[in-house]
Each structure stands twice: as C-alpha cells, then as structure tokens.
Scaffold this motif. Structure first.
Motif, PDB file in Angstrom:
ATOM      1  N   THR A 124       0.836  -1.201   0.000  1.00 11.14           N
ATOM      2  CA  THR A 124       0.000   0.000   0.000  1.00 11.14           C
ATOM      3  C   THR A 124       0.873   1.254   0.000  1.00 11.14           C
ATOM      4  OG1 THR A 124      -0.037   0.070   2.408  1.00 11.14           O
ATOM      5  CG2 THR A 124      -1.802  -1.198   1.322  1.00 11.14           C
ATOM      6  N   GLU A 125       0.240   2.387  -0.236  1.00 15.26           N
ATOM      7  CA  GLU A 125       0.956   3.667  -0.191  1.00 15.26           C
ATOM      8  C   GLU A 125       1.620   3.860   1.169  1.00 15.26           C
ATOM      9  OE1 GLU A 125      -0.262   8.334  -0.010  1.00 15.26           O
ATOM     10  OE2 GLU A 125      -1.234   7.150  -1.586  1.00 15.26           O
ATOM     11  N   SER A 126       0.910   3.550   2.230  1.00 14.55           N
ATOM     12  CA  SER A 126       1.435   3.704   3.588  1.00 14.55           C
ATOM     13  C   SER A 126       2.680   2.835   3.813  1.00 14.55           C
ATOM     14  CB  SER A 126       0.344   3.351   4.601  1.00 14.55           C
ATOM     15  OG  SER A 126       0.847   3.380   5.901  1.00 14.55           O
ATOM     16  N   LYS A 127       2.619   1.589   3.366  1.00 15.65           N
ATOM     17  CA  LYS A 127       3.779   0.697   3.521  1.00 15.65           C
ATOM     18  C   LYS A 127       4.958   1.180   2.685  1.00 15.65           C
ATOM     19  CE  LYS A 127       1.509  -3.449   5.090  1.00 15.65           C
ATOM     20  NZ  LYS A 127       1.225  -4.849   4.883  1.00 15.65           N
ATOM     21  N   LEU A 128       4.679   1.656   1.481  1.00 16.75           N
ATOM     22  CA  LEU A 128       5.752   2.179   0.635  1.00 16.75           C
ATOM     23  C   LEU A 128       6.398   3.404   1.269  1.00 16.75           C
ATOM     24  CD1 LEU A 128       4.203   1.711  -2.901  1.00 16.75           C
ATOM     25  CD2 LEU A 128       6.262   0.598  -2.019  1.00 16.75           C
ATOM     26  N   LEU A 129       5.591   4.284   1.869  1.00 15.26           N
ATOM     27  CA  LEU A 129       6.155   5.462   2.540  1.00 15.26           C
ATOM     28  C   LEU A 129       7.091   5.046   3.669  1.00 15.26           C
ATOM     29  CD1 LEU A 129       3.046   7.814   2.567  1.00 15.26           C
ATOM     30  CD2 LEU A 129       5.195   8.204   1.329  1.00 15.26           C
ATOM     31  N   ASP A 130       6.725   4.000   4.413  1.00 14.92           N
ATOM     32  CA  ASP A 130       7.604   3.484   5.478  1.00 14.92           C
ATOM     33  C   ASP A 130       8.908   2.934   4.904  1.00 14.92           C
ATOM     34  OD1 ASP A 130       5.760   4.153   7.441  1.00 14.92           O
ATOM     35  OD2 ASP A 130       4.960   2.104   7.624  1.00 14.92           O
TER      36      ASP A 130
END
Length: 148
Positions: A124-130
């Motif tokens: 997800t976008e959130s996981k990629l940002l991490d």
C-alpha cells in the motif's frame, strides 16, 4: 499520485556530490543491504537517456525493473523514471542545492503509485512510505559518512 521527500545536508561541492551520485557503482554503496539491489545492466555513469536494469528485494519477492534517466542538469539535478517495474508509477528526482560554503543539500523527491492487482492490497501507499523513509534514512546516513 503519492509523494515522498527526504533531504540531507553534506559538506561538499555540488560537483562532488553529483559526480558521486551518477557513478552507478556508488548506488550500491549507499543502498540498504536488505534491499538486495543488484544491477543486471547499467552504464558506468548516468546520463540523459541512460537505462538501468536491476533486481530488488521487496515484500518477500525479488522484483525486476528498468529506470531511464529523463532529466540531466549537471551538477544540479537528475531524474529517473520507471519504465518497467513493480510499481504502477515511479519517478525519483535527485536535486543538489548549494546551501553555504562547501555545503549542499541533497533533496530526494519521489512521485509514485503502488502496484495494482493483488500485490496492491499488500504493498500500500502507507507501507511504501515506510519503506522509502527507512531506505532514504540509510542512504543519507551513508552519504554523511562519505562526505564528512
């Protein structure tokens, strides 16, 4: 489109940092070891129109990708764009801004879109940002070590 930005202050000239960053052997020196980055085809130095073919470990899978250098403004900026790879969209802009005598700020800007299909439910976008946050933290610390 999602965006990510990270920056680091270095003691160096724009020319020194730019030359370091466009040398493809140096990319491996500053990449996180757990990313498992390997090149399958690359030039010695980046230039406008250059392509880089690579493999990278992510989310339990080895992914293949191809990036092309679409902007090359020495010693200020270069941009790489995903031609093929795991994400729907990925552009990485590397900007080098003078910020004092023998000081520069390196700004990494990403524009991206997570993958589609079933993988998109996991990546997800959130996981990629991490992942980007951790990866650029490592990358910028390595640059600080090299340019200290």
């Amino acid at each position: 489109m999602a965006n990510f930005e990270a920056s680091v202050q270095l003691t160096a000239t724009p020319e020194q940092v730019f030359e370091f960053l466009i040398d493809t052997d140096n990319i491996l020196k500053i990449s996180p070891p757990d990313a498992g980055l390997t090149f399958t085809k690359k030039p010695d130095k980046l230039y406008k129109g250059a392509t880089i073919e690579f493999r990278i470990q992510g989310f339990g899978q080895v992914q293949e990708g191809v990036h092309e250098i679409t902007v090359f403004d020495e010693p200020k900026l270069f941009t790489e764009k995903q031609i093929s790879g795991p994400l729907k969209h990925y552009i990485h802009e590397h900007e080098i801004v003078p910020s004092g005598e023998n000081q520069v700020t390196v700004i990494d800007r990403l524009e991206f879109q997570p993958p589609g299909g079933l993988l998109g439910f996991i990546v997800t976008e959130s996981k990629l940002l991490d992942v980007f946050d951790e990866g650029f933290y490592h990358r910028h610390n390595k640059l600080k070590e090299i340019f200290s």
